[in-house]
Every structure is written in structure tokens, then in C-alpha cells.
Design a protein around this motif. Structure first.
Motif, PDB file in Angstrom:
ATOM      1  N   MET A 190      -0.624  -2.653   7.995  1.00 55.30           N
ATOM      2  CA  MET A 190       0.120  -3.239   6.834  1.00 55.30           C
ATOM      3  C   MET A 190       0.061  -1.982   5.674  1.00 55.30           C
ATOM      4  O   MET A 190       0.887  -1.882   5.016  1.00 55.30           O
ATOM      5  CB  MET A 190      -0.903  -4.393   6.174  1.00 55.30           C
ATOM      6  CG  MET A 190      -0.916  -5.413   7.277  1.00 55.30           C
ATOM      7  SD  MET A 190       0.335  -5.933   7.724  1.00 55.30           S
ATOM      8  CE  MET A 190      -0.229  -6.736   9.237  1.00 55.30           C
ATOM      9  N   LYS A 191      -0.909  -1.188   5.565  1.00 49.51           N
ATOM     10  CA  LYS A 191      -0.837  -0.371   4.611  1.00 49.51           C
ATOM     11  C   LYS A 191       0.169   0.874   4.739  1.00 49.51           C
ATOM     12  O   LYS A 191       0.842   1.367   4.207  1.00 49.51           O
ATOM     13  CB  LYS A 191      -2.494   0.654   4.656  1.00 49.51           C
ATOM     14  CG  LYS A 191      -3.460  -0.204   3.880  1.00 49.51           C
ATOM     15  CD  LYS A 191      -4.496   0.792   4.056  1.00 49.51           C
ATOM     16  CE  LYS A 191      -5.902  -0.119   3.495  1.00 49.51           C
ATOM     17  NZ  LYS A 191      -7.154   0.858   3.524  1.00 49.51           N
ATOM     18  N   ALA A 192       0.561   1.215   6.245  1.00 52.83           N
ATOM     19  CA  ALA A 192       1.338   2.053   6.380  1.00 52.83           C
ATOM     20  C   ALA A 192       2.749   1.671   5.997  1.00 52.83           C
ATOM     21  O   ALA A 192       3.687   2.434   5.621  1.00 52.83           O
ATOM     22  CB  ALA A 192       1.234   2.399   7.836  1.00 52.83           C
ATOM     23  N   ARG A 222      -6.365   8.831  -1.300  1.00 57.21           N
ATOM     24  CA  ARG A 222      -6.592   7.508  -1.598  1.00 57.21           C
ATOM     25  C   ARG A 222      -7.514   6.967  -0.554  1.00 57.21           C
ATOM     26  O   ARG A 222      -8.694   6.422  -0.780  1.00 57.21           O
ATOM     27  CB  ARG A 222      -5.355   6.609  -1.472  1.00 57.21           C
ATOM     28  CG  ARG A 222      -5.713   5.358  -1.807  1.00 57.21           C
ATOM     29  CD  ARG A 222      -4.545   4.273  -1.470  1.00 57.21           C
ATOM     30  NE  ARG A 222      -4.137   4.055  -0.323  1.00 57.21           N
ATOM     31  CZ  ARG A 222      -2.958   4.175   0.389  1.00 57.21           C
ATOM     32  NH1 ARG A 222      -1.768   4.225  -0.256  1.00 57.21           N
ATOM     33  NH2 ARG A 222      -2.755   4.135   1.865  1.00 57.21           N
ATOM     34  N   GLU A 223      -7.468   7.182   0.859  1.00 58.94           N
ATOM     35  CA  GLU A 223      -7.990   6.873   1.954  1.00 58.94           C
ATOM     36  C   GLU A 223      -9.155   7.670   2.238  1.00 58.94           C
ATOM     37  O   GLU A 223      -9.939   7.371   3.240  1.00 58.94           O
ATOM     38  CB  GLU A 223      -7.003   6.735   3.006  1.00 58.94           C
ATOM     39  CG  GLU A 223      -6.056   5.735   3.138  1.00 58.94           C
ATOM     40  CD  GLU A 223      -6.379   4.227   2.665  1.00 58.94           C
ATOM     41  OE1 GLU A 223      -7.481   4.020   3.358  1.00 58.94           O
ATOM     42  OE2 GLU A 223      -5.688   3.382   2.169  1.00 58.94           O
ATOM     43  N   GLU A 242       3.665  -0.627   3.660  1.00 61.02           N
ATOM     44  CA  GLU A 242       3.544  -0.837   2.219  1.00 61.02           C
ATOM     45  C   GLU A 242       3.855   0.942   1.785  1.00 61.02           C
ATOM     46  O   GLU A 242       4.876   1.107   1.017  1.00 61.02           O
ATOM     47  CB  GLU A 242       2.532  -1.204   1.635  1.00 61.02           C
ATOM     48  CG  GLU A 242       2.357  -1.273   0.220  1.00 61.02           C
ATOM     49  CD  GLU A 242       1.515  -2.038  -0.563  1.00 61.02           C
ATOM     50  OE1 GLU A 242       1.110  -1.901  -1.605  1.00 61.02           O
ATOM     51  OE2 GLU A 242       0.280  -2.354   0.484  1.00 61.02           O
ATOM     52  N   ASP A 243       3.075   1.824   2.224  1.00 61.76           N
ATOM     53  CA  ASP A 243       2.971   3.250   1.921  1.00 61.76           C
ATOM     54  C   ASP A 243       4.405   3.716   2.089  1.00 61.76           C
ATOM     55  O   ASP A 243       5.164   4.807   1.248  1.00 61.76           O
ATOM     56  CB  ASP A 243       2.054   4.036   2.776  1.00 61.76           C
ATOM     57  CG  ASP A 243       0.599   3.870   1.948  1.00 61.76           C
ATOM     58  OD1 ASP A 243       0.614   3.160   0.852  1.00 61.76           O
ATOM     59  OD2 ASP A 243      -0.371   4.277   2.741  1.00 61.76           O
ATOM     60  N   SER A 301       5.611  -5.925   9.730  1.00 62.25           N
ATOM     61  CA  SER A 301       5.648  -4.483   9.774  1.00 62.25           C
ATOM     62  C   SER A 301       6.045  -3.988  11.329  1.00 62.25           C
ATOM     63  O   SER A 301       6.876  -2.869  11.308  1.00 62.25           O
ATOM     64  CB  SER A 301       4.052  -3.916   9.593  1.00 62.25           C
ATOM     65  OG  SER A 301       3.626  -4.676   8.565  1.00 62.25           O
ATOM     66  N   VAL A 316      -1.885   9.902   0.036  1.00 61.41           N
ATOM     67  CA  VAL A 316      -2.675   8.846   1.027  1.00 61.41           C
ATOM     68  C   VAL A 316      -3.684   9.774   1.600  1.00 61.41           C
ATOM     69  O   VAL A 316      -4.780   8.820   1.716  1.00 61.41           O
ATOM     70  CB  VAL A 316      -1.512   8.739   2.139  1.00 61.41           C
ATOM     71  CG1 VAL A 316      -2.456   8.240   3.327  1.00 61.41           C
ATOM     72  CG2 VAL A 316      -0.311   7.977   1.795  1.00 61.41           C
ATOM     73  N   TYR A 345      -3.630   5.763  11.466  1.00 60.60           N
ATOM     74  CA  TYR A 345      -2.823   5.326  10.322  1.00 60.60           C
ATOM     75  C   TYR A 345      -1.468   6.369  10.613  1.00 60.60           C
ATOM     76  O   TYR A 345      -0.172   5.986  10.246  1.00 60.60           O
ATOM     77  CB  TYR A 345      -3.524   5.593   9.002  1.00 60.60           C
ATOM     78  CG  TYR A 345      -2.557   5.724   7.977  1.00 60.60           C
ATOM     79  CD1 TYR A 345      -2.272   4.776   7.219  1.00 60.60           C
ATOM     80  CD2 TYR A 345      -2.046   7.007   7.562  1.00 60.60           C
ATOM     81  CE1 TYR A 345      -1.648   4.552   6.190  1.00 60.60           C
ATOM     82  CE2 TYR A 345      -0.942   6.886   6.488  1.00 60.60           C
ATOM     83  CZ  TYR A 345      -0.760   5.761   5.617  1.00 60.60           C
ATOM     84  OH  TYR A 345      -0.159   5.626   4.626  1.00 60.60           O
ATOM     85  N   ASP A 396      -4.981  -3.590   9.706  1.00 60.39           N
ATOM     86  CA  ASP A 396      -5.178  -3.425   8.462  1.00 60.39           C
ATOM     87  C   ASP A 396      -4.370  -2.102   7.919  1.00 60.39           C
ATOM     88  O   ASP A 396      -3.676  -1.865   7.238  1.00 60.39           O
ATOM     89  CB  ASP A 396      -6.406  -3.378   7.940  1.00 60.39           C
ATOM     90  CG  ASP A 396      -7.091  -2.379   8.674  1.00 60.39           C
ATOM     91  OD1 ASP A 396      -7.055  -1.941   9.713  1.00 60.39           O
ATOM     92  OD2 ASP A 396      -8.124  -1.721   8.088  1.00 60.39           O
ATOM     93  N   LEU A 397      -4.514  -1.093   9.074  1.00 53.05           N
ATOM     94  CA  LEU A 397      -3.799  -0.001   8.795  1.00 53.05           C
ATOM     95  C   LEU A 397      -2.286  -0.270   8.834  1.00 53.05           C
ATOM     96  O   LEU A 397      -1.542   0.648   8.124  1.00 53.05           O
ATOM     97  CB  LEU A 397      -4.368   1.281   9.891  1.00 53.05           C
ATOM     98  CG  LEU A 397      -5.812   1.490   9.665  1.00 53.05           C
ATOM     99  CD1 LEU A 397      -6.089   2.669  10.776  1.00 53.05           C
ATOM    100  CD2 LEU A 397      -5.853   2.403   8.475  1.00 53.05           C
TER     101      LEU A 397
END
Length: 713
Positions: free
Chosen positions: A677-679, A211-212, A681-682, A457, A208, A249, A674-675
Motif C-alpha cells: 500500500m505504501k509503495a 521516512r521509513e 501511494e509513493d 495495488s 522514502v 519495499y 502494508d508495504l
């Protein structure tokens, strides 16, 4: 819900534990704090070093330039230096105010002057000697043709200008309060980073971070408290620097991990498999004076399907204001009660618990069901009777407040837990109630409409049902935005309602003066409103009142002689007064549209058309006024929540609580969507590969140790 332990912790985890324990050092042992300052910090929920490290600045000021007095411009917030010409106290006869002023001149002479003014400050003239230098920071204004700065931040520099007098910096601004000053907060935050920065360990997965392109946890915390000079100021103010995003995040990732792990533990638990109600259902429907909406029917099908399944139901009922959540909860309770099992119905306040108790009593009047009310006000004899009843066989429903969580409350056969306004209760409180039965079903409810994009989420451990329709007969609420200068017109409209025997709420965002927010408040406005509406009976309500006094005030408003209730936002949840046809909301620009929508939902509950009057206090200018105008066009809470996300910029949500949503220490559910949604999924991807996080011992340790301290439910 506590996370399950696992074996095989590594040496790395041991070192991490040792380092992280240092961050739990009480703040009173930090250099510069001590017991007295420690008490003040505790009032802001700052008790240990880590709390202080995550106490992020609410804004930043650009102090990279030092100006002379002659270069000052009206309206700019600036740092400058000048020489004291004279200092003196001032008394204003008309306003009966006192102040202290310092007249500052340019270093090159008296041709350029600026006045510094402090109200209510007991400064002594001898502390400001003529000819000495001051460094000043503040906003330049004009008064009677002269430049002045009100309540500036100052630093005495002595008589001579030292070569190193100026150190350019981007200065953090913290949320302060009485006895907690900016200089103090900056100093102790610097000291915490200096002494404990080396103990800040990393726990986010390396993939993570790569990637970020996130900074390390230690680097991020240093960057938000002590920004580099090259950092873009707007990015800092709007909390969108890489450091801010990393910390947001981090918090959301931990949240999503816990939600996902909780969901797994619940879905694997066997539950009660109930039969579809028959006799109770028919008698219940006969008591209702309305028909179920299509939305309610769909949600009831989802709930019944869950309750008939051989696993625990773990469902959230998300319904707009006035969509009929309580009757759906009552129908769910019937499924359990017809099987001669027990139901616990938890509400956040005595007012709301009593309202649910009264409603259920009327709906279940012809059913062989025992209904009891349990609150902090319940007498000892009644408690003993309830305790005895809960150990008997038969259909029992107990409606209550936090009193339901007390150890003596023991159910013989708890089959269903209902929780209203679920955001008012923590994860551990929810778990405590569930532990009073053998895998009871759970239905939690909220009136908070959030954008669909956030729901999955945010409620990752729950199945989600939504009610969007309003029952037949609900009156449309006419919403109008008024500017402050239009108060006379508004007051006239309110008087007309009161003369017709209708009731009105008048809502304020604060109950006392704040040095940071220039808002109308209840205490200041109460005498004025009593004078304006002297021919009517007014009463006031706020969160600092005792529970019994709140109940008395609300009962007088619901069925008594009180015509106008002047209140803070404590009326946001659960107050049901059909005779109330008007609500006035002061400084409405300070609220999110979702919270305004929930406040608006206190009216429109009877047969008479209702009004919501929003007073725009001027904060935020045209942009905020247009945002409020959206309330005039829509009564759809979900639509307004989506609109609020679009209209309010990334920085607009900072420092304002969105009612009904978890309050994170760093992250914001709207601007950081947006974070989120990423969190999510991760978190799901990581748990699919490593369900017990055995390959991520630092992360697992973090979750086990203090996840509940990372965010406030």
C-alpha cells in the motif's frame, strides 16, 4: 510493456550504470564457483552476481552458543562440541536401510554420549578418527533411550581444541537442492558481498529512506546474509527486520511504478469504438442453457462501456472459481466479432485452450463466425489455413496457447485480446500479442481471489471487475478435513463414490522426494493407491509429462474409462470434468486457502453433490489444522483469501507460492501488504510530480534496464 526512454541522462547515471554492470557478472567467474557449480546455481535461476545477492536466506539458526554434550536437552536445535569415541556403518535388517553413525562423548569423558546418524551417506570410518573433536549442529532427539542427532552439520576440529575454535554467529539457511549445500551457499554469498558489495548503488528516493528509516540497499543485503549478533532471531526468521522490509519495499515500489507507468501509456492510446451488438447477441443468448447472474450483467455493462469508448480497454476480470468468466469473455468477443473484427484468445495450456474452443464452438454455432484452435500440436497444413484466414476480412476468433505469440501469426484486423489465467503470462508476452493489432482492447482473466485491499495495488495498470456470484444450478461442495490417522475412513468414502460411477481426483503437492519437505508425493504413493483401489482404473498426471500425454490422460478422465486421476496441482487450472464429484488433497496445510479453493473448484460442476477431502499431514500443529477447518465453513474465495491473510503469520507465506499471484524474489504480497500500500501511494505521488523520473535518474535507469528481472510474473 517497455518503459519509454527519455533524454538528458546525467553523469551520475553513467557512474551508476558502470557500477551496476559489475553486478551482472556471470556467477561462474566468482571465486569458489566455476562451471560445474554454476550449472547447479542456474537451475535455481541464479546466473549473475545480483541474483545471488537477492537469493535471501529462507531461515536462520542461532549458533551464538556452543554447548558440551552433557548439557544437551531433548528437542533443542543446538550447536555443541564433542570427542569421537567410535564411528561405524550400520545396516537395518527389517527396513533394509543403511546408515553411518558416530558416537560422540563429552570433552570431560564418556559419562555423556550422543549418537550422530546419517542415512544413505557413504562415509568412511577412517574419516572419523577416535579421539578427534567435532563441532556439531542439529536437533537433539531420542532413540531407544539414547540421545541422537539425525543428519547433523559437522566440522572436524582435529585432536586439540584451538583457542579460536568457536565463532558465535546467526547462521543463514538457504533453499538448497541436490549438489548445493549450505556451506557452499554461505561461502559464495560471503564472497559476492566481499568482492561486489561496493558496486551496490542506491536508487530509492531519499525521502522514502528517511521516512521509513530504511538501511541502504548495500547495508540491507549485507544484513540479511550476515546478520549482526544482536539481531532478534524471531525477526530474522519472520523476515521483518528493517533490512528485509527495505528489500521487500524496494521490489514492490518498482512493481508499482511500472504498473502506474503502463497504465498511463494505455489510457492515452486511442482504441476502437465498437457498437453495441444486436443480431449476434440474440443468437448467442438463445444458445445458452442458463441465465446470467446479476454480477455477470454488471461486469458486462463495464466491459461494453469500455469497448464503446474511443480508448483502449485494459481490464482485468477477477472471478471466483465457477463464477462464469468464460461466458463473459465470449460476450465481450461478440462485441468485436459483430463489427467484423478479429479476436485472439490466449490460454496457458493446450487442455484449457481446447476446452475454450469447444465451448465457444457450441455457443457461436449459429453465428457467421470462424473459430480456430492453434496450439503446439496444430499440424502444418492447419497453420497455413489459419494464417490465410487471419489475412481475410470477416469475424474470426482464434483460441490458442503460446503458439499465438509466434511471429508468423499475423492479424489483419485484431480488435480484442482475451487472456485467461493472466498470471501465467509475462508482461512482455502480453505486449507481444497486443502488438499484433492496432491498439486492440484487452480483457485478462484470473480465478485467483485476493483480498480487496491488495487488488488495486497489484493490478495497478488495469481496471478491475469482479464476479462473486455462481451461476444457478451449481452444487455446494462439502469440505471435510481428515487427519492422517483417519485415512481408512476417507478411503472408504472414495470407494463408495467410485462404485457409483463417479470420478475422483487425488492431489499431491510434489512429484518426487525432497530433502527439505517431508511430504507425501505422487511417485511414492502411486503403488499404494493402485493397490487400495485395485478394482478401479487409475491414471496419473504431473507437470513433467509431455503435452500430448497430458491430453490423453485428461481425455481418458473426462470422457473415458479412468475413474481416479492421481495428480499434482496441474489440475488446478482449467480442467472441467462434470462427472468428477470428489477431490482428495494430500498435505493440505502446505497450500494457501486460495489455492485449496481453486483446487476444490475442479469438482461441483455437475448435477451430483460433490466432496472435497483435505488430508492434514500434521505440519504446523493445531494452528494449521484450524486454518484448514475454515474451508469447511466457506465457499467464498474472496472471504477465504482475507481469512488466510489473518490466520497465517508473517513468516508463514515465505517459501510458498500463492497460485495466481506474481512471484516476487523478496516481497510477499500477503505478509507485506502494508508495504504494498505504501509503495503504491509513493509511486503515484512520485509520478504526479515527475512523470518521466527525470529527477530520479538512478531509479529510472533501474526500471529501464532490468525491471523484468526484479520479479517473475
Amino acid at each position: 510493456m517497455l518503459l519509454p526512454r527519455f533524454s538528458g541522462e546525467t553523469k551520475v547515471l553513467g557512474r551508476t550504470d558502470q557500477k551496476e554492470s559489475g553486478l551482472q557478472t556471470p556467477l561462474q567467474f566468482l571465486k569458489g564457483v566455476g562451471p560445474k557449480l554454476g550449472e547447479k546455481l542456474l537451475k535455481k535461476n541464479l546466473s549473475v552476481i545480483e541474483d545471488l545477492l537477492y537469493f535471501l536466506p529462507r531461515s536462520y539458526e542461532d549458533r551464538r552458543i556452543l554447548k558440551n554434550v552433557r548439557d544437551l536437552k531433548l528437542g533443542e536445535k543446538v550447536q555443541f562440541i564433542g570427542r569421537i569415541r567410535r564411528a561405524y556403518p550400520v545396516n537395518f535388517v527389517r527396513s533394509r536401510q543403511s546408515a553411518f553413525e558416530v558416537l560422540l562423548e563429552d570433552l570431560d569423558g564418556p559419562s555423556s554420549l550422543v549418537r550422530l546418524r546419517w542415512f544413505y551417506r557413504p562415509y568412511q570410518s577412517e574419516h572419523f578418527q577416535a579421539g578427534h573433536l567435532l563441532r556439531v549442529f542439529g536437533e537433539v532427539k531420542i532413540y531407544r533411550g539414547n540421545l541422537q542427532v539425525i543428519h547433523p552439520e559437522i566440522e572436524a576440529l582435529g585432536r586439540k581444541l584451538a583457542p579460536d575454535v568457536f565463532e558465535p554467529q546467526i547462521c543463514p539457511i538457504y533453499s538448497s537442492s541436490e549438489g548445493l549445500y549450505q556451506k557452499t551457499l554461505r561461502k559464495i554469498c560471503r564472497e559476492a558481498l566481499l568482492r561486489y558489495g561496493s558496486l551496490i548503488s542506491e536508487f530509492l528516493p531519499q525521502e522514502v529512506l528517511d521516512r521509513e528509516d530504511f538501511p541502504s540497499r548495500a547495508g540491507a543485503l549485507k544484513a540479511v546474509h550476515q546478520p549482526e549478533l544482536h539481531t532478534e532471531l524471531s525477526a530474522l526468521v519472520e523476515m521483518r527486520t528493517p533490512a528485509h522490509r527495505r528489500l521487500s519495499y524496494e521490489e514492490l515500489f518498482l512493481f508499482c511504478l511500472e504498473m502506474s507507468m503502463n497504465r498511463k501509456s494505455y489510457t492515452e492510446k486511442a482504441g476502437h469504438s465498437f457498437e453495441k451488438p444486436k443480431l449476434f447477441w440474440e443468437k448467442f443468448k438463445a444458445q445458452l442453457d442458463f441465465r446470467f447472474t446479476e454480477s455477470q450483467k454488471q461486469v458486462l455493462r463495464e466491459i461494453l462501456e469500455d469497448m464503446q469508448a474511443p480508448r483502449m480497454m485494459h481490464r482485468l476480470l477477477q472471478g471466483d472459481v465457477g463464477s462464469g468468466k468464460t461466458v463473459v469473455a465470449a460476450a465481450a468477443a461478440l462485441v468485436c466479432l459483430e463489427s467484423k473484427m478479429q479476436v485472439a484468445f490466449l490460454a496457458p495450456t493446450e487442455v484449457l485452450a481446447e476446452q475454450h474452443f469447444q465451448k465457444l464452438g457450441s455457443w457461436f454455432e449459429n453465428l457467421p463466425v470462424e473459430i480456430r484452435l492453434l496450439t503446439g500440436s496444430t499440424k502444418k497444413a492447419e497453420r497455413a489455413e489459419i494464417a490465410k484466414l487471419l489475412q481475410s476480412d470477416g469475424s474470426v476468433i482464434v483460441v490458442g496457447t503460446h503458439a499465438l505469440l509466434e511471429p508468423w501469426v499475423s492479424f489483419k484486423n485484431l480488435g480484442l485480446v482475451l487472456i485467461d489465467e493472466q498470471h501465467r503470462f509475462g508482461v512482455l508476452q502480453r505486449a507481444k500479442l497486443l502488438e499484433k493489432g492496432k491498439s486492440p482492447d484487452l480483457l485478462v482473466m484470473t480465478a485467483t481471489p485476493i483480498p480487496r485491499s491488495l487488488a488495486l495495488s497489484l493490478y495497478g495498470d488495469l481496471d478491475v471487475s469482479q464476479l462473486k456470484e455462481k451461476p444457478e444450478g451449481r452444487q455446494r461442495i462439502q469440505t471435510t478435513v481428515f487427519k492422517s490417522q483417519d485415512r481408512l475412513k476417507l478411503e472408504g468414502l472414495v470407494k463408495e463414490k467410485l462404485k457409483q460411477g463417479q470420478k475422483v481426483y487425488w492431489i499431491f503437492p510434489l512429484i518426487e522426494e525432497s530433502e527439505h519437505l517431508d511430504l507425501s508425493n505422487l511417485e511414492e504413493a502411486w503403488p499404494r493407491l493402485k493397490k487400495i483401489f485395485s478394482e478401479f482404473r487409475l491414471d496419473q498426471l504431473h507437470g513433467r509429462m509431455a503435452g500430448a500425454e497430458k491430453l490423453r490422460v485428461l481425455r481418458d478422465f473426462q470422457g473415458g474409462s479412468t475413474q481416479m486421476l492421481v495428480s499434482t496441482t496441474v489440475v488446478e487450472v482449467g480442467v472441467n470434468v462434470p462427472e468428477a464429484t470428489g477431490i482428495v488433497i494430500e498435505n493440505s496445510e502446505r497450500f494457501g486457502l486460495s489455492q485449496l479453493h481453486q483446487l476444490r473448484g475442479r469438482v461441483g460442476r455437475g448435477l451430483v453433490a460433490s466432496d472435497c477431502f483435505l488430508i492434514f499431514g500434521g505440519q504446523g500443529g493445531k494452528k494449521q489444522f484450524q486454518r484448514l477447518k475454515a474451508m469447511e465453513a466457506s465457499e467464498d474465495g474472496f472471504e477465504l483469501a482475507e481469512l488466510d491473510l489473518k490466520l497465517r503469520g508473517p513468516g508463514d507465506f515465505r517459501g510458498t507460492k500463492q497460485a495466481g499471484l506474481p512471484q516476487f524474489r523478496v516481497a510477499n504480497l500477503f505478509s507485506d501488504s502494508d508495504l504494498l500500500m505504501k509503495a503504491r501511494e509513493d509511486a503515484l505521488n512520485l509520478l504526479s510530480r515527475d512523470p518521466e523520473l527525470k529527477k530520479q535518474p538512478e531509479l529510472r535507469h533501474r526500471l529501464d534496464r532490468d525491471l523484468q528481472h526484479r520479479f517473475i510474473h
